[in-house]
Design an enzyme around this catalytic site. Structure first.
Site, PDB file in Angstrom:
ATOM      1  N   SER A  47      28.710  48.264  28.731  1.00 53.64           N
ATOM      2  CA  SER A  47      28.163  47.958  30.265  1.00 53.64           C
ATOM      3  C   SER A  47      27.920  49.672  30.737  1.00 53.64           C
ATOM      4  O   SER A  47      28.981  50.246  30.099  1.00 53.64           O
ATOM      5  CB  SER A  47      28.758  46.999  31.260  1.00 53.64           C
ATOM      6  OG  SER A  47      29.058  46.978  32.460  1.00 53.64           O
ATOM      7  N   TYR A  60      37.892  44.911  32.675  1.00 55.38           N
ATOM      8  CA  TYR A  60      36.112  45.056  31.971  1.00 55.38           C
ATOM      9  C   TYR A  60      35.836  46.579  31.566  1.00 55.38           C
ATOM     10  O   TYR A  60      34.786  46.392  31.354  1.00 55.38           O
ATOM     11  CB  TYR A  60      35.527  44.546  32.614  1.00 55.38           C
ATOM     12  CG  TYR A  60      33.850  43.759  32.595  1.00 55.38           C
ATOM     13  CD1 TYR A  60      34.001  43.362  31.719  1.00 55.38           C
ATOM     14  CD2 TYR A  60      33.024  44.701  33.441  1.00 55.38           C
ATOM     15  CE1 TYR A  60      32.534  43.074  31.207  1.00 55.38           C
ATOM     16  CE2 TYR A  60      31.966  45.223  33.157  1.00 55.38           C
ATOM     17  CZ  TYR A  60      31.447  43.870  32.017  1.00 55.38           C
ATOM     18  OH  TYR A  60      30.153  43.599  31.359  1.00 55.38           O
TER      19      TYR A  60
END
Length: 163
Positions: A47, A60
Site C-alpha cells: 500500500s 497498518y
C-alpha cells in the site's frame, strides 16, 4: 477519529498477522517449487501507506511497509532463479471497504482501472507498481524532505478527514 493511541493491541496483532505474516506464509511454501522449475511469479500487495507511518493507522502502515520491503528483498534474493517478484503498492481503490474509511481517499482509482494496471505490471514482470502516480511522486518527495516537514504536510492533509 480515534484517540491518538494507535490501533489497540489485539487489532494491531491481527493486522500484522494477516497483512505481513499471512503474506509471507502464503509465499514461502511456493518458493522451493518455483526455484526448482526455474519459473514462477510472486505478486505481493502493499500500500502507499508503506511509504510513511500514517497517524490514522500506524500498524497498518508498518505492516504494508514490511510487505513491500520483504518483496524487494525476496526479488533480490531470487535474482537469476527465473522467479519474478512484483510488489503492488496501491493507493485507494474504489471499493466498499475504501468507501467505509473514516477519512478522505484522495486520488481514488476505479477498480477496473486498478485491475488493468496490476495485470499490465504482472505481464511486464515489473519490480514494483506504485499507483496512482500522485502517490508515487509524494513518496519520492517525502523521501527527500526532513521528517519534520513530512509530519507537517501530513498534519495539513488531516483536514481531509471525514467528520
Amino acid at each position: 477519529l480515534a484517540p491518538p493511541t494507535g490501533e489497540p493491541g489485539d487489532l494491531a496483532r491481527e493486522i500484522i498477522m494477516v497483512n505481513t505474516i499471512g503474506a509471507m506464509n502464503s509465499v514461502t511454501p511456493l518458493l522451493a517449487a518455483f526455484v526448482a522449475r526455474r519459473r514462477g511469479h510472486v505478486v505481493l500487495i502493499s500500500s502507499v501507506a508503506a511509504f510513511e507511518g500514517l497517524a490514522e493507522s500506524p500498524v497498518y502502515s508498518a505492516s504494508k511497509a514490511a510487505v513491500r520491503t520483504y518483496g524487494h528483498g525476496l526479488r533480490r534474493r531470487l535474482h537469476g532463479s527465473g522467479v519474478a517478484v512484483t510488489v503492488i503498492t496501491a493507493g485507494f481503490i474504489a471499493t466498499p471497504m475504501s468507501a467505509s474509511l473514516p477519512f478522505s481517499t484522495p486520488f481514488v482509482v476505479d477498480a477496473d482501472r486498478a485491475a488493468r494496471l496490476i495485470k499490465r505490471a504482472i505481464e511486464r514482470r515489473a519490480c514494483e507498481l506504485v499507483f496512482p502516480w500522485q502517490f508515487r511522486w509524494s513518496a519520492v518527495l517525502s523521501s527527500l524532505l526532513p521528517a519534520g516537514a513530512v509530519d507537517g504536510l501530513l498534519r495539513m492533509g488531516r483536514a481531509w478527514i471525514k467528520p
